[in-house]
Design a protein around this motif. Structure first.
Motif, PDB file in Angstrom:
ATOM      1  N   LEU A 258       1.037  -0.895   0.024  1.00 51.10           N
ATOM      2  CA  LEU A 258      -0.085   0.614   0.195  1.00 51.10           C
ATOM      3  C   LEU A 258       0.591   1.638  -0.188  1.00 51.10           C
ATOM      4  O   LEU A 258       0.308   2.246  -0.517  1.00 51.10           O
ATOM      5  CB  LEU A 258      -0.867  -0.270   1.228  1.00 51.10           C
ATOM      6  CG  LEU A 258      -1.886  -1.206   0.872  1.00 51.10           C
ATOM      7  CD1 LEU A 258      -2.282  -1.149   2.830  1.00 51.10           C
ATOM      8  CD2 LEU A 258      -2.845  -1.033   0.756  1.00 51.10           C
ATOM      9  N   GLY A 259       2.152   1.224  -0.140  1.00 50.78           N
ATOM     10  CA  GLY A 259       3.113   2.412   0.374  1.00 50.78           C
ATOM     11  C   GLY A 259       2.736   2.883   2.521  1.00 50.78           C
ATOM     12  O   GLY A 259       2.527   2.324   2.504  1.00 50.78           O
ATOM     13  N   ARG A 260       3.197   4.568   2.390  1.00 50.42           N
ATOM     14  CA  ARG A 260       3.190   4.540   3.582  1.00 50.42           C
ATOM     15  C   ARG A 260       1.508   5.619   3.152  1.00 50.42           C
ATOM     16  O   ARG A 260       0.981   6.331   2.792  1.00 50.42           O
ATOM     17  CB  ARG A 260       3.954   5.791   3.454  1.00 50.42           C
ATOM     18  CG  ARG A 260       4.465   6.717   5.497  1.00 50.42           C
ATOM     19  CD  ARG A 260       5.371   8.175   4.012  1.00 50.42           C
ATOM     20  NE  ARG A 260       4.428   9.734   4.200  1.00 50.42           N
ATOM     21  CZ  ARG A 260       5.082  10.640   3.983  1.00 50.42           C
ATOM     22  NH1 ARG A 260       6.565  10.265   4.653  1.00 50.42           N
ATOM     23  NH2 ARG A 260       4.995  11.410   2.735  1.00 50.42           N
ATOM     24  N   VAL A 261       1.235   5.376   4.933  1.00 49.44           N
ATOM     25  CA  VAL A 261      -0.629   5.177   4.964  1.00 49.44           C
ATOM     26  C   VAL A 261      -0.550   5.539   6.248  1.00 49.44           C
ATOM     27  O   VAL A 261       0.138   4.919   7.885  1.00 49.44           O
ATOM     28  CB  VAL A 261      -1.327   3.920   5.135  1.00 49.44           C
ATOM     29  CG1 VAL A 261      -3.074   3.841   4.715  1.00 49.44           C
ATOM     30  CG2 VAL A 261      -1.493   3.030   3.352  1.00 49.44           C
ATOM     31  N   THR A 262      -0.931   7.016   6.529  1.00 44.83           N
ATOM     32  CA  THR A 262      -1.118   7.309   7.398  1.00 44.83           C
ATOM     33  C   THR A 262      -2.998   7.204   7.731  1.00 44.83           C
ATOM     34  O   THR A 262      -3.941   7.480   7.115  1.00 44.83           O
ATOM     35  CB  THR A 262      -0.917   8.618   7.818  1.00 44.83           C
ATOM     36  OG1 THR A 262       0.375   9.403   6.896  1.00 44.83           O
ATOM     37  CG2 THR A 262      -1.001   9.559   8.323  1.00 44.83           C
ATOM     38  N   CYS A 263      -3.127   7.222   9.501  1.00 44.70           N
ATOM     39  CA  CYS A 263      -4.164   6.746   9.469  1.00 44.70           C
ATOM     40  C   CYS A 263      -4.520   7.594  11.038  1.00 44.70           C
ATOM     41  O   CYS A 263      -3.604   7.349  11.739  1.00 44.70           O
ATOM     42  CB  CYS A 263      -4.679   5.024  10.240  1.00 44.70           C
ATOM     43  SG  CYS A 263      -4.814   4.309   7.974  1.00 44.70           S
ATOM     44  N   ARG A 264      -5.695   7.736  11.881  1.00 42.56           N
ATOM     45  CA  ARG A 264      -5.637   7.992  12.638  1.00 42.56           C
ATOM     46  C   ARG A 264      -6.423   7.575  13.657  1.00 42.56           C
ATOM     47  O   ARG A 264      -7.330   6.097  13.057  1.00 42.56           O
ATOM     48  CB  ARG A 264      -7.257   9.298  12.960  1.00 42.56           C
ATOM     49  CG  ARG A 264      -7.308   9.911  14.304  1.00 42.56           C
ATOM     50  CD  ARG A 264      -8.513  10.919  14.215  1.00 42.56           C
ATOM     51  NE  ARG A 264      -9.683  10.491  13.721  1.00 42.56           N
ATOM     52  CZ  ARG A 264     -10.869  10.053  14.243  1.00 42.56           C
ATOM     53  NH1 ARG A 264     -10.941  10.312  15.560  1.00 42.56           N
ATOM     54  NH2 ARG A 264     -11.871   9.910  13.839  1.00 42.56           N
TER      55      ARG A 264
ATOM     56  N   CYS B  22      -4.528  -1.698  18.363  1.00 49.27           N
ATOM     57  CA  CYS B  22      -4.373  -0.566  17.172  1.00 49.27           C
ATOM     58  C   CYS B  22      -5.551  -0.370  16.582  1.00 49.27           C
ATOM     59  O   CYS B  22      -6.039  -1.357  15.188  1.00 49.27           O
ATOM     60  CB  CYS B  22      -2.899  -0.209  16.714  1.00 49.27           C
ATOM     61  SG  CYS B  22      -3.189   1.359  15.509  1.00 49.27           S
ATOM     62  N   GLU B  23      -6.236   0.419  17.242  1.00 51.00           N
ATOM     63  CA  GLU B  23      -7.817   0.288  15.991  1.00 51.00           C
ATOM     64  C   GLU B  23      -7.924   1.719  15.019  1.00 51.00           C
ATOM     65  O   GLU B  23      -8.230   2.560  15.744  1.00 51.00           O
ATOM     66  CB  GLU B  23      -9.109   0.956  17.471  1.00 51.00           C
ATOM     67  CG  GLU B  23     -10.206   0.571  16.410  1.00 51.00           C
ATOM     68  CD  GLU B  23     -11.520   0.898  17.741  1.00 51.00           C
ATOM     69  OE1 GLU B  23     -12.215   1.434  16.848  1.00 51.00           O
ATOM     70  OE2 GLU B  23     -11.156   1.726  18.927  1.00 51.00           O
ATOM     71  N   VAL B  24      -7.517   1.323  13.692  1.00 49.01           N
ATOM     72  CA  VAL B  24      -8.160   2.166  12.773  1.00 49.01           C
ATOM     73  C   VAL B  24      -9.189   2.973  13.066  1.00 49.01           C
ATOM     74  O   VAL B  24     -10.443   2.215  12.439  1.00 49.01           O
ATOM     75  CB  VAL B  24      -7.361   1.373  11.121  1.00 49.01           C
ATOM     76  CG1 VAL B  24      -7.585   2.854   9.745  1.00 49.01           C
ATOM     77  CG2 VAL B  24      -5.893   1.245  11.588  1.00 49.01           C
ATOM     78  N   LEU B  25      -9.463   4.492  12.836  1.00 54.17           N
ATOM     79  CA  LEU B  25     -10.441   4.860  12.944  1.00 54.17           C
ATOM     80  C   LEU B  25     -10.968   5.926  11.339  1.00 54.17           C
ATOM     81  O   LEU B  25     -11.699   5.839  11.508  1.00 54.17           O
ATOM     82  CB  LEU B  25     -10.650   5.892  13.622  1.00 54.17           C
ATOM     83  CG  LEU B  25     -10.397   5.285  15.359  1.00 54.17           C
ATOM     84  CD1 LEU B  25     -10.061   6.385  16.136  1.00 54.17           C
ATOM     85  CD2 LEU B  25     -11.270   4.331  15.514  1.00 54.17           C
ATOM     86  N   GLU B  26      -9.583   6.150  10.816  1.00 51.30           N
ATOM     87  CA  GLU B  26      -9.869   6.478  10.155  1.00 51.30           C
ATOM     88  C   GLU B  26      -8.652   7.058   8.715  1.00 51.30           C
ATOM     89  O   GLU B  26      -7.517   7.460   9.732  1.00 51.30           O
ATOM     90  CB  GLU B  26     -10.696   8.728  10.303  1.00 51.30           C
ATOM     91  CG  GLU B  26     -10.476   8.892   8.560  1.00 51.30           C
ATOM     92  CD  GLU B  26     -10.428  10.382   9.507  1.00 51.30           C
ATOM     93  OE1 GLU B  26     -10.789  11.624   8.013  1.00 51.30           O
ATOM     94  OE2 GLU B  26     -10.913  10.931  10.895  1.00 51.30           O
ATOM     95  N   GLN B  27      -8.826   6.664   7.699  1.00 57.31           N
ATOM     96  CA  GLN B  27      -7.623   6.632   6.838  1.00 57.31           C
ATOM     97  C   GLN B  27      -6.849   8.180   6.437  1.00 57.31           C
ATOM     98  O   GLN B  27      -8.391   8.893   5.563  1.00 57.31           O
ATOM     99  CB  GLN B  27      -7.525   5.951   5.418  1.00 57.31           C
ATOM    100  CG  GLN B  27      -6.157   6.030   4.470  1.00 57.31           C
ATOM    101  CD  GLN B  27      -6.079   5.222   3.229  1.00 57.31           C
ATOM    102  OE1 GLN B  27      -6.406   3.733   3.804  1.00 57.31           O
ATOM    103  NE2 GLN B  27      -5.455   5.272   2.411  1.00 57.31           N
ATOM    104  N   LEU B  28      -5.745   8.980   6.081  1.00 55.22           N
ATOM    105  CA  LEU B  28      -6.061  10.359   6.265  1.00 55.22           C
ATOM    106  C   LEU B  28      -5.168  10.392   4.762  1.00 55.22           C
ATOM    107  O   LEU B  28      -5.419  11.694   4.338  1.00 55.22           O
ATOM    108  CB  LEU B  28      -5.210  11.096   7.737  1.00 55.22           C
ATOM    109  CG  LEU B  28      -5.691  10.620   8.954  1.00 55.22           C
ATOM    110  CD1 LEU B  28      -4.953  11.530   9.976  1.00 55.22           C
ATOM    111  CD2 LEU B  28      -7.201  11.488   9.101  1.00 55.22           C
TER     112      LEU B  28
END
Length: 213
Positions: free
Chosen positions: A56-62, A81-87
């Protein structure tokens, strides 16, 4: 989502790095992070987490981070770690390039028609810029499009041997007295862990450059 991901950065709201972590994904899809026990964060709070995924590459998440559980040995702990949102997501075709100016020894196998044979020790070259997907090199060695090259590069504690293929070539002479060539190359046959290390290095360099601006 991050089955192949092995590394992530946990980021404060201020943009400061809290720590780097190892990533694992359970059979149920839960994301577990292993971090230094000395790292300071607030349990059950939200943080930005940057995942370095070879696909996927570099993925930043909240993400929401749970309380930590000490691991045997006392130096590390694990947390959920619970992913809430992909930024954001920087895919291979969108890889960030950073200027570098690092000197390396470039290697290339001799091919019929070559005007110069590269010595076994390699030819001096400069990494002008680099991304997780490719590199731009400047060197005195004349090569044609399609040529495969390799060089050693050390983004951290481990030295990597990176292989690349020349996509484009151009005159990159800095003066009339020295003929240099510029090569835009794409990385080939890169191990997933090496790509993760390179992405981490590029992200850190980008962050440092932003702080200096």
């Amino acid at each position: 989502m991050f089955e192949k991901c092995k590394k992530a950065d946990i980021i404060e709201k201020t943009g400061a790095l809290i720590c780097q972590s190892r990533v694992s994904v359970s059979r149920t899809g839960d994301i577990l992070l292993v971090i230094p026990r000395a790292a300071t964060y607030k349990a059950n709070s939200n943080y930005r987490v940057v995942f370095y995924d070879p696909v996927l590459g570099r993925v930043t998440c909240r993400c929401r981070l749970s309380a930590s559980l000490p691991l045997p040995g006392g130096e590390l702990c694990s947390l959920r770690c619970e992913v809430l949102e992909q930024l954001a997501q920087d895919q291979r075709r969108q890889d960030v390039k950073i200027p570098l100016g690092v000197n390396v020894m470039l290697h290339a196998l001799y091919q019929p028609g070559d005007t110069v044979r590269a010595p076994e020790s390699g030819v001096p070259a400069t990494i002008v810029n680099i991304s997780a997907g490719g590199v731009y090199l400047r060197t005195s060695l004349l090569m044609a499009k399609g040529r495969r090259v390799w060089f050693d590069f050390q983004p951290g504690e481990e030295k990597l041997t990176l292989s690349a293929q020349v996509l484009r070539a151009e005159n990159a002479s800095l003066s009339q007295n020295q003929i240099l060539y510029g090569y835009g190359c794409k990385f080939i046959n890169m191990l997933s862990k090496h790509e993760t290390m390179l992405r981490s290095f590029i992200f850190q360099q980008q962050r440092q450059q932003r702080n200096q601006e």
